[in-house]
Structure formats: structure tokens, C-alpha cells
Design a protein around this motif. Structure first.
Motif, PDB file in Angstrom:
ATOM      1  N   THR A  91       0.833  -1.197   0.000  1.00 19.23           N
ATOM      2  CA  THR A  91       0.000   0.000   0.000  1.00 19.23           C
ATOM      3  C   THR A  91       0.871   1.251   0.000  1.00 19.23           C
ATOM      4  O   THR A  91       1.726   1.424   0.872  1.00 19.23           O
ATOM      5  N   ALA A  92       0.651   2.118  -0.971  1.00 19.35           N
ATOM      6  CA  ALA A  92       1.462   3.325  -1.121  1.00 19.35           C
ATOM      7  C   ALA A  92       0.945   4.116  -2.308  1.00 19.35           C
ATOM      8  O   ALA A  92       0.117   3.639  -3.088  1.00 19.35           O
ATOM      9  N   VAL A  93       1.458   5.326  -2.444  1.00 20.00           N
ATOM     10  CA  VAL A  93       1.316   6.070  -3.684  1.00 20.00           C
ATOM     11  C   VAL A  93       2.479   5.686  -4.580  1.00 20.00           C
ATOM     12  O   VAL A  93       3.635   5.744  -4.159  1.00 20.00           O
ATOM     13  N   TYR A  94       2.174   5.293  -5.795  1.00 19.27           N
ATOM     14  CA  TYR A  94       3.179   4.843  -6.743  1.00 19.27           C
ATOM     15  C   TYR A  94       3.441   5.929  -7.777  1.00 19.27           C
ATOM     16  O   TYR A  94       2.505   6.495  -8.353  1.00 19.27           O
ATOM     17  N   TYR A  95       4.723   6.190  -8.019  1.00 21.99           N
ATOM     18  CA  TYR A  95       5.154   7.215  -8.949  1.00 21.99           C
ATOM     19  C   TYR A  95       6.037   6.602 -10.029  1.00 21.99           C
ATOM     20  O   TYR A  95       6.861   5.734  -9.737  1.00 21.99           O
ATOM     21  N   CYS A  96       5.895   7.076 -11.255  1.00 16.82           N
ATOM     22  CA  CYS A  96       6.885   6.771 -12.268  1.00 16.82           C
ATOM     23  C   CYS A  96       7.747   8.001 -12.505  1.00 16.82           C
ATOM     24  O   CYS A  96       7.328   9.136 -12.256  1.00 16.82           O
ATOM     25  N   ALA A  97       8.958   7.771 -12.961  1.00 19.74           N
ATOM     26  CA  ALA A  97       9.917   8.854 -13.139  1.00 19.74           C
ATOM     27  C   ALA A  97      10.896   8.494 -14.244  1.00 19.74           C
ATOM     28  O   ALA A  97      11.125   7.315 -14.529  1.00 19.74           O
ATOM     29  N   THR A  98      11.482   9.518 -14.851  1.00 23.61           N
ATOM     30  CA  THR A  98      12.496   9.294 -15.872  1.00 23.61           C
ATOM     31  C   THR A  98      13.691  10.200 -15.618  1.00 23.61           C
ATOM     32  O   THR A  98      13.630  11.147 -14.833  1.00 23.61           O
ATOM     33  N   VAL A  99      14.773   9.901 -16.307  1.00 26.64           N
ATOM     34  CA  VAL A  99      16.064  10.510 -16.027  1.00 26.64           C
ATOM     35  C   VAL A  99      16.360  11.642 -16.994  1.00 26.64           C
ATOM     36  O   VAL A  99      15.627  11.884 -17.957  1.00 26.64           O
ATOM     37  N   LYS A 100      17.475  12.320 -16.745  1.00 30.29           N
ATOM     38  CA  LYS A 100      17.858  13.483 -17.543  1.00 30.29           C
ATOM     39  C   LYS A 100      18.479  13.111 -18.877  1.00 30.29           C
ATOM     40  O   LYS A 100      18.425  13.901 -19.816  1.00 30.29           O
ATOM     41  N   ARG A 101      19.090  11.948 -18.957  1.00 28.81           N
ATOM     42  CA  ARG A 101      19.863  11.583 -20.140  1.00 28.81           C
ATOM     43  C   ARG A 101      19.393  10.258 -20.720  1.00 28.81           C
ATOM     44  O   ARG A 101      18.831   9.412 -20.019  1.00 28.81           O
ATOM     45  N   SER A 102      19.634  10.098 -21.996  1.00 30.20           N
ATOM     46  CA  SER A 102      19.388   8.832 -22.653  1.00 30.20           C
ATOM     47  C   SER A 102      20.592   7.918 -22.465  1.00 30.20           C
ATOM     48  O   SER A 102      21.601   8.292 -21.866  1.00 30.20           O
ATOM     49  N   SER A 103      20.481   6.694 -22.964  1.00 31.00           N
ATOM     50  CA  SER A 103      21.584   5.727 -22.986  1.00 31.00           C
ATOM     51  C   SER A 103      22.054   5.328 -21.586  1.00 31.00           C
ATOM     52  O   SER A 103      23.245   5.205 -21.321  1.00 31.00           O
ATOM     53  N   TRP A 104      21.110   5.114 -20.704  1.00 31.28           N
ATOM     54  CA  TRP A 104      21.401   4.579 -19.392  1.00 31.28           C
ATOM     55  C   TRP A 104      20.984   3.107 -19.405  1.00 31.28           C
ATOM     56  O   TRP A 104      19.783   2.793 -19.353  1.00 31.28           O
ATOM     57  N   TYR A 105      21.984   2.225 -19.493  1.00 30.37           N
ATOM     58  CA  TYR A 105      21.726   0.818 -19.769  1.00 30.37           C
ATOM     59  C   TYR A 105      21.751  -0.075 -18.541  1.00 30.37           C
ATOM     60  O   TYR A 105      21.513  -1.284 -18.669  1.00 30.37           O
ATOM     61  N   ASN A 106      22.049   0.479 -17.403  1.00 25.44           N
ATOM     62  CA  ASN A 106      22.090  -0.289 -16.162  1.00 25.44           C
ATOM     63  C   ASN A 106      21.427   0.522 -15.064  1.00 25.44           C
ATOM     64  O   ASN A 106      22.087   1.028 -14.156  1.00 25.44           O
ATOM     65  N   CYS A 107      20.123   0.624 -15.140  1.00 22.94           N
ATOM     66  CA  CYS A 107      19.404   1.519 -14.243  1.00 22.94           C
ATOM     67  C   CYS A 107      19.449   1.042 -12.797  1.00 22.94           C
ATOM     68  O   CYS A 107      19.646  -0.139 -12.516  1.00 22.94           O
ATOM     69  N   ASN A 108      19.262   2.000 -11.903  1.00 21.27           N
ATOM     70  CA  ASN A 108      19.159   1.697 -10.482  1.00 21.27           C
ATOM     71  C   ASN A 108      18.005   2.490  -9.887  1.00 21.27           C
ATOM     72  O   ASN A 108      17.302   3.224 -10.594  1.00 21.27           O
ATOM     73  N   LEU A 109      17.806   2.340  -8.592  1.00 21.42           N
ATOM     74  CA  LEU A 109      16.666   2.948  -7.921  1.00 21.42           C
ATOM     75  C   LEU A 109      17.072   4.085  -6.993  1.00 21.42           C
ATOM     76  O   LEU A 109      16.394   4.352  -5.989  1.00 21.42           O
ATOM     77  N   ASP A 110      18.155   4.755  -7.322  1.00 26.91           N
ATOM     78  CA  ASP A 110      18.538   5.978  -6.635  1.00 26.91           C
ATOM     79  C   ASP A 110      17.640   7.100  -7.142  1.00 26.91           C
ATOM     80  O   ASP A 110      17.746   7.509  -8.300  1.00 26.91           O
ATOM     81  N   GLY A 111      16.766   7.597  -6.292  1.00 25.48           N
ATOM     82  CA  GLY A 111      15.830   8.623  -6.710  1.00 25.48           C
ATOM     83  C   GLY A 111      16.479   9.883  -7.235  1.00 25.48           C
ATOM     84  O   GLY A 111      15.864  10.605  -8.039  1.00 25.48           O
ATOM     85  N   HIS A 112      17.699  10.147  -6.823  1.00 24.93           N
ATOM     86  CA  HIS A 112      18.395  11.350  -7.270  1.00 24.93           C
ATOM     87  C   HIS A 112      18.784  11.270  -8.741  1.00 24.93           C
ATOM     88  O   HIS A 112      19.110  12.294  -9.340  1.00 24.93           O
TER      89      HIS A 112
END
Length: 127
Positions: A91-112
Motif C-alpha cells: 500500500t502506497a502512492v506509486y510514482y513513475c519517473a524518468t532521467v535526464k539523459r538517454s543511454s542509461w543501460y544499467n538503471c538503479n533505484l537511486d531517486g536522485h
């Protein structure tokens, strides 16, 4: 210009399923990593899952691994989070988000790492 709009939240019983959608506009969806995050009342935000540029990789938090699946449909410009075997602690509010740059091939869950965020959609798991 970049916009993300979540939908699909609601009330479900424990063990049930929901599919969240994140409608993207203002950028080429497949070129950018997308993350799902959630926040429960009184708790710190936590990362749930992400999908890398060109779907090179996906990543899941241990708490949802094996239950949630992230995917996208570039033609529909939509990212999905399929949530199965839901638990009250989801139970929570769920958010989607995207990054500043393209070509990020190994994503992580650092919100920053994420710059653009949607408004969120409420998921409540309760009997």
C-alpha cells in the motif's frame, strides 16, 4: 515538455493484482530509463523497479522481486508495472519517473538519478 501520468491504482484484496500505467510524452520513451517508486504515509520513498534504455536491463527491489514486472510499449508511449500477489505492505502512492539523459543501460533505484516525476496513483491492498 516532459510529462508522466500514472493511472491504474485502486483498492484490491491481498493476493490480488493490479497493472499500473505511466503515460509518457515529450520524449522518446524507449531511449530513456524509467523507474517506479512508492511512498507510504510516514515512510521514506522507496524504489520499486526500473527499466533501462532500450530495455537493456530491468531491476527490482527485493521486496517485490518475483511478484512485480516492469515493461513498456513504445508505440503506446506507456510504461507498465504489473503487480501480482499483492500484500498490505504494498500500500502506497506509486510514482513513475524518468532521467535526464538517454543511454542509461544499467538503471538503479537511486531517486536522485531521476528528474521528471508523475503525480502518483494510490494503491491500497486491504481485505
Amino acid at each position: 515538455q516532459v510529462q508522466l501520468v500514472e493511472s491504474g491504482g485502486g483498492l484490491v484484496q491481498p493476493g490480488g493484482s493490479l497493472r499500473l500505467s505511466c503515460a509518457a510524452s515529450g520524449f522518446t520513451l524507449g531511449s530513456y530509463a524509467i523507474g517506479w517508486f512508492r511512498q507510504a504515509p510516514g515512510k521514506e520513498p522507496e524504489g520499486v523497479s526500473c527499466i533501462s534504455s532500450n530495455d537493456a536491463s530491468t531491476y527490482y527491489a527485493d521486496s517485490v522481486k518475483g511478484r512485480f514486472t516492469i515493461s513498456r510499449d513504445n508505440a503506446k508511449k506507456t510504461v507498465y508495472l504489473q503487480m501480482n500477489s499483492l500484500k498490505p505492505e504494498d500500500t502506497a502512492v506509486y510514482y513513475c519517473a524518468t532521467v535526464k539523459r538517454s543511454s542509461w543501460y544499467n538503471c538503479n533505484l537511486d531517486g536522485h538519478e531521476y528528474k521528471y516525476w508523475g503525480q502518483g496513483t494510490q494503491v491500497t491492498v486491504s481485505s
